[in-house]
Design a protein around this motif. Structure first.
Motif, PDB file in Angstrom:
ATOM      1  N   TYR B 409       0.811  -1.216   0.000  1.00 54.02           N
ATOM      2  CA  TYR B 409       0.000   0.000   0.000  1.00 54.02           C
ATOM      3  C   TYR B 409       0.845   1.267   0.000  1.00 54.02           C
ATOM      4  CZ  TYR B 409      -3.277   3.573   1.492  1.00 54.02           C
ATOM      5  OH  TYR B 409      -4.007   4.741   1.569  1.00 54.02           O
ATOM      6  N   LYS B 410       1.922   1.252   0.832  1.00 51.02           N
ATOM      7  CA  LYS B 410       2.767   2.456   0.913  1.00 51.02           C
ATOM      8  C   LYS B 410       3.430   2.764  -0.430  1.00 51.02           C
ATOM      9  CE  LYS B 410       5.083   1.789   4.926  1.00 51.02           C
ATOM     10  NZ  LYS B 410       6.203   2.088   5.851  1.00 51.02           N
ATOM     11  N   GLN B 413       0.935   4.392  -2.688  1.00 51.57           N
ATOM     12  CA  GLN B 413       0.819   5.818  -2.328  1.00 51.57           C
ATOM     13  C   GLN B 413       2.000   6.617  -2.895  1.00 51.57           C
ATOM     14  OE1 GLN B 413      -2.532   5.764  -1.544  1.00 51.57           O
ATOM     15  NE2 GLN B 413      -1.782   7.702  -0.677  1.00 51.57           N
ATOM     16  N   ALA B 414       3.196   6.057  -2.728  1.00 51.73           N
ATOM     17  CA  ALA B 414       4.398   6.744  -3.225  1.00 51.73           C
ATOM     18  C   ALA B 414       4.320   6.924  -4.742  1.00 51.73           C
ATOM     19  CB  ALA B 414       5.647   5.949  -2.852  1.00 51.73           C
ATOM     20  N   TYR B 482       8.603  -0.562   1.719  1.00 55.84           N
ATOM     21  CA  TYR B 482       7.219  -0.106   1.566  1.00 55.84           C
ATOM     22  C   TYR B 482       6.184  -0.965   2.288  1.00 55.84           C
ATOM     23  CZ  TYR B 482       9.037   3.138  -1.894  1.00 55.84           C
ATOM     24  OH  TYR B 482       9.723   4.145  -2.518  1.00 55.84           O
TER      25      TYR B 482
END
Lengths: 483, 483
Positions: B409-410, B413-414, B482
């Motif tokens: 998920y991170k 987002q990035a 991440y």
């Protein structure tokens, strides 16, 4: 297990359901007349008695099909590129000159994978640099490799240009009449309008500003958005070479009307007359003009006649960066043009130089070619003009004559009865009587009521003498019967 | 005389005025990521410090760029064809095997002008006869040279097919998702609709009848006239090999819905798994079906990897005579495909036979290639599946793996923050960290919310070990950062 056979529900693709733009496209150079010639040829092979011993193909600029010998150095380098092991074999030195081996080595060190790998989409950088050097030298002006796109022959470059230019059926492209039928064909395929301007036959097929203006205004009044103008210099099928003054007028016209110039300059060599070849690029640059220009050149023409390679390039001038990126994307969808064709472009623009081992042979071969083509061009136009009912402008460049025939009324009627145009009728009669295959003027378009045919002068000099003799005889008989 | 400089009145061709169909077309394989890799490469040349020593191009099926050696016999014949004088030189016998010289002689006696002349538009008759023999032998069914069109690679054949099929923006073509982006690009350029059907990833990228029906019905309900279905077998980018039973279902579906099948079979060799390659042509014929079929094959793929040649063919089956004539006209507008490419098609379909001097070497080269590709395919898919966040179907054919990445998920987002799709973000990070260039799954389209990339396994075996090691290390770090 026996397969279950289903009923056919219908056919998806028929004459009625195919894309109508494809149906609309016309291409005569390899049309019905050529198929008829090929049938005659098969008959001859099967010993059917015909009034001739062989078919002589004068319908297409395909020199090597008619035994024009390729330039030795070019083919030596290509052979080395195709069989990389050769380059390092000591025995190869007995078969290949040193500079051919050197050239192949230079290519290999610059081109990963040689002739077997895709290159960058736009074409091999080194080749594009050599093209830019050639243009710079030819025009005495700086050119850049970034502006060059290597293509599979010029047909691909022209089609891509039409693809970018034509949005819908209201977009129009000015084309010369007579024209090379690639133009009407690609305009049809891309769904645009071909807007013809007549070349002035009585003034050596020059471009007439009044006529350009008439064609432009008439089309505009009919709601056409004219986007570009095609120029073919030296002319195909017409063989004229435009003067610099004439080109300058045309550039001003295009500038004034904001038209992209598409300059087909594939016959920049050989030149047979007094008028030298001048590129549109040179005139545009000398004038400091910002008119948008795409110029085309090819290894198929320009004397060396390497048609089977499908090598060519186009140069962009004053073309918007975003548009250039879109053209880059188009070439990348097809991955790249064939590498051996790219190599041949390189060899054409960078032949052996003075002092190199292959220079003497190269120069001899090129000179012989130039002199022989010049002799054939002059002999053909002289012979045509000596015929009562035929007139032909001087052949100043390219590989064709486009004589005007005064077809007698009775022949026009006979053509009508056979469901043919009069010029097609003339060409069919010529083929059936002599085995000589030429293309009717209607395949290139012509002024209403005037009739022409296009013939190459690519058969060998001995054979051209036979072509001329047969043509004279046929023409006299034809005129006697129908006059 | 100083030229008169005119004011520029405007630009004809801009992003706003270019044909919007050109703007719409997408082609990712040579897109932004590759340009970034090329920039890195220039940096390395200028000794800029990077976290890697070289760029490893895994983005494109271009084997010889990565030093796959061409088949010796093929190149020997091409070299002889390019330099005709060689054939008669006694010394050539020391450099070329007898059967290569014999083959070149046979070509010369059948092809007027050799590699330097235009051939008939459809391609050299002799080559088409050899293609027909190859197909007949492969499928144990009769094929005819009249049905074969030789093309400049498959890209040209596919574009021509779309040109014939697509009349307006309502005409739709079913394409697999994921797909090779040539299909969406040529459909856009021809102004039609690409209608995607999903391959079933969880069942080895097979074709699912329910899904075909869903795609067809949904598009139909939206007013799309679906005219044809593209199948890619073995799959690109997906590497599956369809079973005969699956193909049979697809043929029935197309027959029922009256769709033309466009069968991209350029990876018919090599095969790495248990499922043999079965051609659509064989299944269509065995079923006694009258479904319209166009099949494509290419010298760029099919193991020999002669990408730079731009040689290929298409075979028409159950296509209406008038439509075939229109396709003939289309090829004649471009004159013909390049002759060296046509020769390479000939060599591919008619390699040295048992008892001929070059047979042993040919077989050794082909076997080595097949074995090496098989080892690399297995090693790559095994390594990918050993990574926690990656899964990859067995590579049964073609030159690619298309693994699924579970992107945390991170990282999603990035990616969003950098204005990239998550898969592009992954591939950019991979490139920047390791120098390995692959293509994001979004370039081929993929199920919403799923992420993939396509990588070849064409670097040498030693280098593939390095690729795998670097990829494992990068992937672990990426996931750690991440997750």
């Amino acid at each position: 297990m026996k397969p279950h056979v289903l009923q056919r529900r219908g056919i998806q693709l028929t004459a009625e359901t195919i894309n109508p733009k494809v149906l609309d496209a016309q291409y005569a150079i390899r049309g019905a007349l050529v198929l008829r010639a090929m049938q005659h040829e098969r008959n001859l092979k099967e010993s059917v008695r015909m009034p001739f011993d062989e078919i002589i193909y004068c319908n297409i600029g395909n020199p090597q099909q008619l035994n024009q010998k390729p330039i030795t150095f070019f083919r030596q380098v290509l052979a080395l590129m195709d069989y990389p092991d050769l380059v390092e074999m000591p025995k190869a030195k007995k078969l290949f000159p040193e500079d051919a081996i050197e050239r192949a080595r230079m290519f290999f060190s610059n081109i990963p994978g040689g002739t077997g790998a895709y290159s960058e989409s736009q074409g091999i950088r080194l080749v594009r640099e050599h093209v830019a050097e050639y243009i710079s030298k030819r025009d005495n002006l700086v050119a850049s490799a970034d502006d060059i796109f290597l293509t599979d022959g010029v047909s691909q470059g022209v089609n891509m240009s039409m693809n970018v230019l034509i949005r819908n059926e209201k977009d129009g492209i000015l084309i010369p009449i007579p024209q090379y039928p690639l133009y009407t064909a690609t305009i049809s395929l891309n769904g645009g309008r071909a807007v013809g301007y007549f070349l002035k036959e009585e003034k050596g097929w020059s471009m007439d500003l009044g006529e350009l203006d008439r064609a432009y205004q008439e089309a505009k009044n009919q709601g056409t958005n004219i986007r570009a103008m095609v120029v073919i210099n030296p002319g195909n099928p017409t063989g004229q070479c435009l003067t610099e003054a004439n080109i300058r007028e045309v550039v001003k016209f295009c500038e004034h009307n904001n038209l992209v110039i598409l300059a087909d300059e594939v016959y920049q060599t050989p030149i047979y007359g007094e008028t030298p070849f001048t590129s549109f690029r040179k005139v545009v640059t000398d004038m400091g003009s910002s008119v948008e220009l795409i110029s085309y050149h090819s290894v198929s023409k320009g004397m060396i006649g390497e048609c089977g390679r499908r090598g060519g390039y186009m140069e962009l001038r004053n073309i918007d960066t975003v548009v250039r990126e879109q053209i880059y994307k188009l070439v990348s969808i097809g991955l790249c043009s064939n590498i051996a064709g790219q190599m041949m472009v390189d060899l054409m623009v960078k032949p052996p130089q003075e002092g190199e081992p292959s220079f003497a042979l190269y120069q001899e071969e090129m000179n012989n070619l130039q002199e022989s083509l010049t002799r054939r061009a002059h002999k053909l136009s002289t012979a045509l003009n000596a015929m009562d009912n035929i007139s032909c402008n001087a052949i100043e460049g390219a590989l064709y004559a486009f004589p005007k025939i005064d077809i007698p009324y009775k022949a026009v009627q006979a053509a009508k009865d056979s469901g043919m145009t009069p010029d097609t009728f003339y060409c069919v009669e010529l083929l059936d009587a002599t085995g000589i295959c030429v293309v009717p003027g209607s395949g290139f378009r012509q002024k209403k009521g005037s009739f022409h045919f296009r013939t190459t002068f690519l058969p060998s000099e001995e054979k051209m003498d036979i072509v001329i003799e047969k043509l004279q005889k046929f023409n006299k008989t034809f005129d006697t019967i129908y006059r």
